[in-house]
Design a protein around this motif. Structure first.
Motif, PDB file in Angstrom:
ATOM      1  N   GLY A 274       0.824  -1.192  -0.026  1.00  0.00           N
ATOM      2  CA  GLY A 274      -0.004  -0.091   0.100  1.00  0.00           C
ATOM      3  C   GLY A 274       0.758   1.403   0.149  1.00  0.00           C
ATOM      4  O   GLY A 274       0.464   2.241  -0.803  1.00  0.00           O
ATOM      5  N   PHE A 275       1.975   1.302   0.710  1.00  0.00           N
ATOM      6  CA  PHE A 275       3.050   2.344   0.767  1.00  0.00           C
ATOM      7  C   PHE A 275       3.397   2.580  -0.711  1.00  0.00           C
ATOM      8  O   PHE A 275       3.469   3.703  -1.086  1.00  0.00           O
ATOM      9  CB  PHE A 275       3.691   2.185   1.867  1.00  0.00           C
ATOM     10  N   VAL A 368      17.376   4.856   7.744  1.00  0.00           N
ATOM     11  CA  VAL A 368      17.355   3.442   7.648  1.00  0.00           C
ATOM     12  C   VAL A 368      18.252   2.640   8.547  1.00  0.00           C
ATOM     13  O   VAL A 368      19.439   2.987   8.684  1.00  0.00           O
ATOM     14  CB  VAL A 368      17.524   3.050   6.032  1.00  0.00           C
ATOM     15  N   SER A 369      17.718   1.663   9.115  1.00  0.00           N
ATOM     16  CA  SER A 369      18.587   0.699   9.951  1.00  0.00           C
ATOM     17  C   SER A 369      18.443  -0.654   9.631  1.00  0.00           C
ATOM     18  O   SER A 369      17.649  -1.055   8.573  1.00  0.00           O
ATOM     19  CB  SER A 369      18.113   0.834  11.247  1.00  0.00           C
ATOM     20  N   SER A 370      19.021  -1.597  10.036  1.00  0.00           N
ATOM     21  CA  SER A 370      18.823  -3.253   9.915  1.00  0.00           C
ATOM     22  C   SER A 370      17.378  -3.522  10.128  1.00  0.00           C
ATOM     23  O   SER A 370      16.966  -4.704   9.733  1.00  0.00           O
ATOM     24  CB  SER A 370      19.777  -3.774  10.726  1.00  0.00           C
ATOM     25  N   ALA A 371      16.845  -3.006  11.169  1.00  0.00           N
ATOM     26  CA  ALA A 371      15.275  -3.528  11.266  1.00  0.00           C
ATOM     27  C   ALA A 371      14.168  -2.768  10.319  1.00  0.00           C
ATOM     28  O   ALA A 371      13.005  -2.879  10.507  1.00  0.00           O
ATOM     29  CB  ALA A 371      15.010  -3.016  12.652  1.00  0.00           C
ATOM     30  N   THR A 376      11.983   2.549   0.733  1.00  0.00           N
ATOM     31  CA  THR A 376      11.768   3.076  -0.506  1.00  0.00           C
ATOM     32  C   THR A 376      12.095   4.648  -1.010  1.00  0.00           C
ATOM     33  O   THR A 376      12.147   5.407  -0.165  1.00  0.00           O
ATOM     34  CB  THR A 376      10.279   3.137  -0.626  1.00  0.00           C
ATOM     35  N   GLU A 377      12.272   5.043  -2.114  1.00  0.00           N
ATOM     36  CA  GLU A 377      12.601   6.178  -2.574  1.00  0.00           C
ATOM     37  C   GLU A 377      11.279   6.672  -3.104  1.00  0.00           C
ATOM     38  O   GLU A 377      10.844   6.467  -4.237  1.00  0.00           O
ATOM     39  CB  GLU A 377      13.503   6.300  -3.758  1.00  0.00           C
ATOM     40  N   GLY A 381      16.004  11.075  -4.811  1.00  0.00           N
ATOM     41  CA  GLY A 381      17.107  11.169  -3.662  1.00  0.00           C
ATOM     42  C   GLY A 381      16.470  10.995  -2.322  1.00  0.00           C
ATOM     43  O   GLY A 381      17.239  11.591  -1.348  1.00  0.00           O
ATOM     44  N   ARG A 382      15.100  10.869  -1.835  1.00  0.00           N
ATOM     45  CA  ARG A 382      14.537  10.646  -0.625  1.00  0.00           C
ATOM     46  C   ARG A 382      14.138   9.401  -0.439  1.00  0.00           C
ATOM     47  O   ARG A 382      13.243   8.858  -1.149  1.00  0.00           O
ATOM     48  CB  ARG A 382      13.590  11.905  -0.455  1.00  0.00           C
ATOM     49  N   ARG A 383      14.597   8.840   0.492  1.00  0.00           N
ATOM     50  CA  ARG A 383      14.172   7.348   1.213  1.00  0.00           C
ATOM     51  C   ARG A 383      13.759   7.332   2.569  1.00  0.00           C
ATOM     52  O   ARG A 383      14.136   8.232   3.478  1.00  0.00           O
ATOM     53  CB  ARG A 383      15.301   6.445   0.845  1.00  0.00           C
TER      54      ARG A 383
END
Length: 435
Positions: A274-275, A368-371, A376-377, A381-383
């Motif tokens: 959905g995202f 962003v981390s391992s969890a 998603t971008e 340039g923005r994730r």
């Protein structure tokens, strides 16, 4: 010897066959309904209209057709009827007591597949979620009726529909559908493996008169007749308490139970879908306002706004949250993998609190981390990951207003902006954090 009478009959028969969209030489029967269900299960795919060639190397005759949710539902039935020389009959929503069928003759100068494509486009332009109740009926909750080829319809308020590709062994549907299409939408369909939120499906009228819920196709002989006269008509689904609807229906249809890991993985995937599917929808709106500076009229606004889509993402996140809370209550989460627990705790850092309290306590995720799940971008340039998107949505930052720029649509700034305040808007949605 030349016989003018026989020649005339042959000529008329040939003209009649040519005039119809296609000639139906078979009749719907329980056997053909079973074949229809199996065809939907195996052939009804998200690339049905977007693949240029078929597995056998032939050109896809349906390539390039652009469909919305109701178009998807009608296409499923029409294409199978055509390919199996069966009749397709639907109530004409523009003329009381009339029907539309494959016997229409307005395209008789074209080849058969051109007639079929024209007929499909005609149906897309004529039919909608408002006409679906005329051509379908509410069904009982069993695997004999809720199966491949059936559909789910919402009330008029939310005007959405899904085709049921399959009921999985865990009692959950594999749904294929599409949303409102814009000028630059692709030809692909969407899919999900979960029940939609029944509060949204039945919003405004949880009764047979609302026409929402699980439905099957009416026989042609029962078009333009009272729906309760259709064989198999059932009001069972309207007698289930709404807050127990998904659990009840899934329990009735399940052949086995999911493990905790399987359920959470499925719900995580649905939230992620959905995202990520929101991105092209928002981009279409952003592209439109870049070229058109004036305020949108209702039809344009409805095309590029995302209130229903955003609510469905929110519903999926809330279903995931409730499932995690229930698992923790029952067994402390000891059947979940450490990886999934870490992912869930990043998305729901205050799971023992109410959703409203968690939203107030939750701070920006800091990258962003391992969890992280579903990184998603969303803009060049923005994730972000699902946890940060959830934080913004639950905080009321995500905007479904297509008059807004990217920063407001994605919750980098809190709206409404000056542009949004100066233009009329419709059907605004924001999360209602009840639990």
């Amino acid at each position: 010897m030349f016989r003018p009478g026989l020649f005339l009959i042959s000529l008329l028969l040939g003209f009649s066959a040519q005039a119809a969209v296609w000639s139906d030489v078979n009749a719907w029967s329980p056997a053909y309904e079973n074949r229809f269900a199996e065809w939907v299960r195996t052939e009804w795919r998200t690339d049905f209209f977007s693949r240029k060639t078929l597995p056998n190397g032939q050109n896809n005759p349906y390539y390039g057709l652009r469909v919305d949710c109701a178009d998807t539902v009608y296409s499923m039935r029409i294409v199978f009827a055509y390919e199996n020389r069966l009749p397709f009959v639907a109530q004409d929503p523009t003329s009381s007591g009339k029907t539309l069928s494959n016997k229409m003759s307005r395209w008789d100068s074209k080849s058969e597949i051109e007639r079929v494509r024209n007929f499909l486009v005609f149906i897309y332009q004529t039919m909608s979620t408002r006409s679906l109740p005329n051509d379908t009926y509410p069904i009982a909750i069993s695997r004999d009726t809720v199966r491949s080829g059936a559909l789910i319809l919402t009330t008029k308020k939310n005007h959405h529909s899904w085709t049921i590709k399959e009921i999985l062994s865990i009692g959950v549907p594999h749904l294929v559908y599409n949303s409102v299409v814009g000028a630059t939408s692709g030809f692909g369909l969407q899919e999900r493996q979960s029940w939609p939120n029944p509060e949204w499906v039945f919003e405004g009228d949880f009764s047979p008169a609302g026409h929402a819920g699980l439905r099957g196709w009416r026989p042609a002989s029962h078009i333009n007749k009272p729906v309760w006269e259709v064989p198999g008509y059932s009001e069972e689904q309207y007698r289930v308490p709404l807050n127990k609807w998904n659990r009840y229906v899934q329990g009735r249809l399940a052949l086995r139970q999911e493990t905790d890991n399987q359920m959470i993985s499925r719900l995580l995937k649905m939230s992620c879908v959905g995202f990520t599917e929101r991105i092209p929808s928002v981009n279409e709106g952003l592209a439109y306002i870049k070229k058109n500076s004036r305020c949108m009229d209702y039809a344009t606004y409805d095309t590029y706004s995302t209130p229903n889509r955003d609510r469905r993402v929110y519903d999926d996140l809330m279903s995931l949250r409730r499932a995690y809370r229930e698992i923790l209550h029952i067994n402390g989460g000891n059947q979940l993998s450490a990886e999934i627990v870490a992912q869930l705790n990043k998305i729901f850092p205050a799971i023992q609190q109410s959703a409203a309290n968690e939203a107030r306590m939750m701070t920006a995720q800091g990258g962003v981390s391992s969890a992280s799940v579903c990184v998603t971008e969303y803009l060049p340039g923005r994730r972000i990951d699902l946890a940060e998107f959830k934080r913004r949505m639950f905080a009321g930052l995500i905007s479904n207003n297509p008059h807004e720029t990217a920063e407001y649509r994605w919750g980098e700034a809190r709206g409404p902006s000056q542009r949004a305040r100066s233009c009329q808007s419709w059907d605004a949605w924001s999360p209602d954090l009840k639990d």
